[in-house]
Motif scaffolding. Structure first.
Motif, PDB file in Angstrom:
ATOM      1  N   SER A  42      -0.784   0.636   6.168  1.00  0.00           N
ATOM      2  CA  SER A  42       0.436   1.243   5.561  1.00  0.00           C
ATOM      3  C   SER A  42       1.409   0.614   6.658  1.00  0.00           C
ATOM      4  O   SER A  42       1.204   0.083   7.607  1.00  0.00           O
ATOM      5  CB  SER A  42       0.264   2.421   5.383  1.00  0.00           C
ATOM      6  OG  SER A  42       1.375   3.221   5.968  1.00  0.00           O
ATOM      7  N   ASN A  94       0.712  -1.130  -0.048  1.00  0.00           N
ATOM      8  CA  ASN A  94       0.066  -0.021  -0.051  1.00  0.00           C
ATOM      9  C   ASN A  94       0.872   1.352   0.165  1.00  0.00           C
ATOM     10  O   ASN A  94       0.540   2.209  -0.786  1.00  0.00           O
ATOM     11  CB  ASN A  94      -0.949   0.014   1.314  1.00  0.00           C
ATOM     12  CG  ASN A  94      -2.049  -0.985   1.124  1.00  0.00           C
ATOM     13  OD1 ASN A  94      -2.541  -1.439   0.073  1.00  0.00           O
ATOM     14  ND2 ASN A  94      -2.639  -1.491   2.149  1.00  0.00           N
ATOM     15  N   VAL A 153      -9.089   6.492   0.345  1.00  0.00           N
ATOM     16  CA  VAL A 153      -7.515   6.483   0.070  1.00  0.00           C
ATOM     17  C   VAL A 153      -7.538   7.536  -1.009  1.00  0.00           C
ATOM     18  O   VAL A 153      -6.594   8.272  -1.007  1.00  0.00           O
ATOM     19  CB  VAL A 153      -7.374   5.110  -0.372  1.00  0.00           C
ATOM     20  CG1 VAL A 153      -5.770   4.938  -1.001  1.00  0.00           C
ATOM     21  CG2 VAL A 153      -7.516   4.041   0.868  1.00  0.00           C
ATOM     22  N   THR A 162      -7.135   0.224   5.580  1.00  0.00           N
ATOM     23  CA  THR A 162      -5.923   0.151   4.474  1.00  0.00           C
ATOM     24  C   THR A 162      -4.693   0.214   5.184  1.00  0.00           C
ATOM     25  O   THR A 162      -4.186   1.327   5.458  1.00  0.00           O
ATOM     26  CB  THR A 162      -6.145   1.048   3.476  1.00  0.00           C
ATOM     27  OG1 THR A 162      -7.266   1.599   3.206  1.00  0.00           O
ATOM     28  CG2 THR A 162      -5.455   0.724   2.068  1.00  0.00           C
TER      29      THR A 162
END
Lengths: 294, 322
Positions: free
Chosen positions: A241, A90, A152, A239
């Motif tokens: 990271s 990501n 995102v 998401t």
């Protein structure tokens, strides 16, 4: 002898980069290491399922490294090794997206200012002067908080909106010098439309400069993204990271006693940044005849 | 020169104006206003009453009137009330700003104390072992993100080796004003300051190294050597004096980096300064504090850049702006 010299003079920029990297051992190992990180991270879905990595399992939180969990588990009982691969993927993807988007803005604005010069250039420069002194880290954080339906995609837009100022200024100053060259003047006399000169004549001649700048800013953008995620204002929680794992280290107990949660991610960021920078320096030398190695 | 200073100072005014308008509109976009904030958690105030209070406080006026009132108050040092801390924002900032100034000042001093000798050594013995080491350090410090480095410092020196305290600005058991109090304060500064300055040296080392490599082949240096001036004096007096002046001018440009760095460093070392206050306030959606901090930081950068431009012009008249 003569033909040989002419050959070296006419090498393409790409072959120059290859030459430069092959003669710089550090850059060579950097590109190998970075390539393997990229391949492993992007191929991870083949042997790891995202579902099992992101599923919370409270019975096994904060387990130290073992043979079944190479880097232990995190606050939700998730495998740190899997999160690391997912996070790297990501972070790299978003870094590349932000760099490309910011590159696009920078190229458009920089070309306009550099090609037209005069009053257009004056106005663009004054605006850039102002934008460059904004406390951008703080303003990005404020935007992240007040944007409705945060995603995102929004994050990439916000970050790239603050990442192009330096690029525009760089392209503008080289463009100003380039537009005085005879080939541009000749094209103008022939009546070639401005946009064609900018895109097909000016831009290709600035391409090595742009490639160098983009390689170096890619590292900076990955650093900023992971940093923002670390503070809690980066990627949305769905998401992960590389910054997500490090964010757990805001708790002193985790820094001290559960190092396996954050240390691998911190070191991985460091390795990625160093690799990209070494490659960037080699690319920079390839673009600058005075600094080339042989 | 005077004309330049006046021109440069006047350039600052539209910048400050634009900054304040931008922040005003950002603040307007933040959810909730002074009224909803003040009556948060008081269900017995109806929507109509709130609307009436809004009217009284002029929150329904056209934006230009509201902006004028807001910026007028801000210039007089009134940034409104903090909803979370239930005290004037100015008072809240006053309590924190001292810590941030100490941190920034110490970071800058240590940065220069490290960078100037390193740049000098690398420039004097170019290509030597020390130079290679310094150039490598410079690469690494340029590439390393500040939050990763600060965390590693905290882990290694704060926990594993346990040489320095891991957070805060001073031990609460200390008596204010005593020698131990000052000493403890310094001890708490070591890790945050080193984390910042070891990464900030990059531009100064790079600049000084290039300058010295260029200067050491110039005619006035050759003349000094020809007259028999010892090598150490050539470097420390002739070359360094020539190359050092612009470094002082770069100070103002460092402010942007210092502010961004302080947000990360103060968060990691739980140091009670403005950077940490910014993160805490935005987490708690305490937007009057956030607005004030962004405005102050932006203004600090604008003023710092202006001072640097002017100093740079004084020490090096070849530099032209715009």
């Amino acid at each position: 002898m003569r033909s040989n010299e002419a050959k070296t003079e006419n090498r393409t920029f790409l072959s120059m980069i290859v030459h430069e990297i092959r003669h710089d051992r550090l850059a060579f190992y950097s590109i190998l290491l970075l390539a393997s990180i990229v391949v492993i991270a992007y191929c991870s879905p083949l042997f790891l399922s995202i579902d099992s990595i992101t599923r919370i399992e409270l019975s096994r939180i904060y387990q130290p490294p073992s043979t079944s969990y190479w880097f232990g588990t995190d606050d939700g009982g998730r495998d740190v090794f899997g999160q690391l691969l997912l996070g790297a993927r990501n972070s790299l993807t978003i870094g590349v997206c932000v760099t490309l988007l910011a590159g696009l803005y920078g190229i458009v604005i920089g070309l306009l200012a550099g090609y037209y010069g005069g009053i257009v250039d004056q106005i663009i420069c004054r605006v850039l002067d102002f934008l460059m002194i904004l406390p951008s880290l703080m303003i990005i954080i404020v935007f992240v908080v007040i944007v409705p339906n945060y995603s995102v995609f929004n994050f990439i837009l916000i970050m790239s909106a603050f990442a192009w100022f330096g690029k525009a200024r760089l392209i503008r100053s080289r463009g100003l010098a380039e537009r005085e060259q005879e080939y541009i003047q000749a094209s103008k006399t022939l009546g070639t439309p401005d946009w064609k000169i900018m895109l097909f004549e000016l831009l290709p001649n600035l391409s090595s400069l742009i490639i160098v700048n983009m390689t170096l800013t890619l590292a900076g953008n990955i650093g900023l993204e992971t940093g923002l995620t670390f503070l809690g204002f980066g990627l949305p929680s769905g998401t992960p990271s590389l910054g997500t794992l490090i964010a757990l280290a805001k708790n002193p107990d985790i820094v001290q006693n559960k190092w396996w949660v954050w240390l691998p991610a911190a070191l991985l960021i460091l390795v990625i940044m160093l690799c990209i920078n070494y490659i960037g320096q080699a690319v920079k030398r390839a673009a600058d005849a005075r600094q080339r190695i042989g | 020169m005077i004309a330049f200073i006046i021109k440069r100072t006047f350039l600052m005014i539209p910048q400050l104006l634009l900054l304040s308008v931008l922040i005003f509109f950002l603040a307007k976009q933040m959810p909730g206003d002074a009224v909803t904030g003040a009556f948060m958690g008081k269900p017995n105030v109806s929507a109509e009453q709130m609307e009436k209070i809004r009217q009284q406080h002029g929150l329904n006026d056209p934006w230009i009137v509201q902006y004028g009132r807001w910026i007028g108050d801000a210039i007089r040092g009134d940034f409104g009330q903090s909803f979370v801390h239930k005290q004037p924002v100015t008072q809240l900032l006053a309590g924190r700003i001292e810590n941030t100034i100490w941190l920034s000042l110490a970071t800058l001093i240590v940065t220069y104390l490290l960078a100037i000798p390193l740049g000098l050594i690398a420039g004097r013995w170019t290509g030597g072992f020390a130079d290679q080491l310094i150039v490598t350090y410079n690469y690494v410090s340029f590439a390393t993100p500040v939050f990763v480095f600060a965390l590693l410092m905290l882990y290694v020196f704060g926990f594993v080796l346990d040489w320095f305290p891991s957070g805060g600005s001073v031990d609460i058991r200390m008596e204010e004003g005593s020698m131990e109090y000052m000493g403890d304060k310094l001890k708490h500064l070591v890790l945050p300051v080193l984390s910042g300055s070891l990464l900030l040296t990059y531009s100064t080392v790079q600049y000084l190294r290039n300058e010295i490599i260029e200067t050491k082949v110039k005619d006035f240096v050759k003349t000094a050597r020809a007259k028999g001036v010892p090598e150490n004096v050539v470097y420390n007096r002739h070359i360094l004096r020539h190359s050092m002046l612009p470094i002082a001018a770069f100070l103002g440009y460092e402010i942007t980096g210092l502010i961004a760095g302080s947000v990360f460093i103060e968060t990691i070392f739980s140091y009670p300064g403005l950077g940490r206050l910014f993160i805490d306030s935005i987490m708690a959606r305490d937007f009057t504090v956030v607005t004030a901090l962004v405005l102050i930081s932006g203004a600090a950068v604008i003023v710092g850049t202006m001072l640097s431009d002017i100093i740079l012009r004084i020490v090096d008249p070849r530099i032209r702006l715009g």
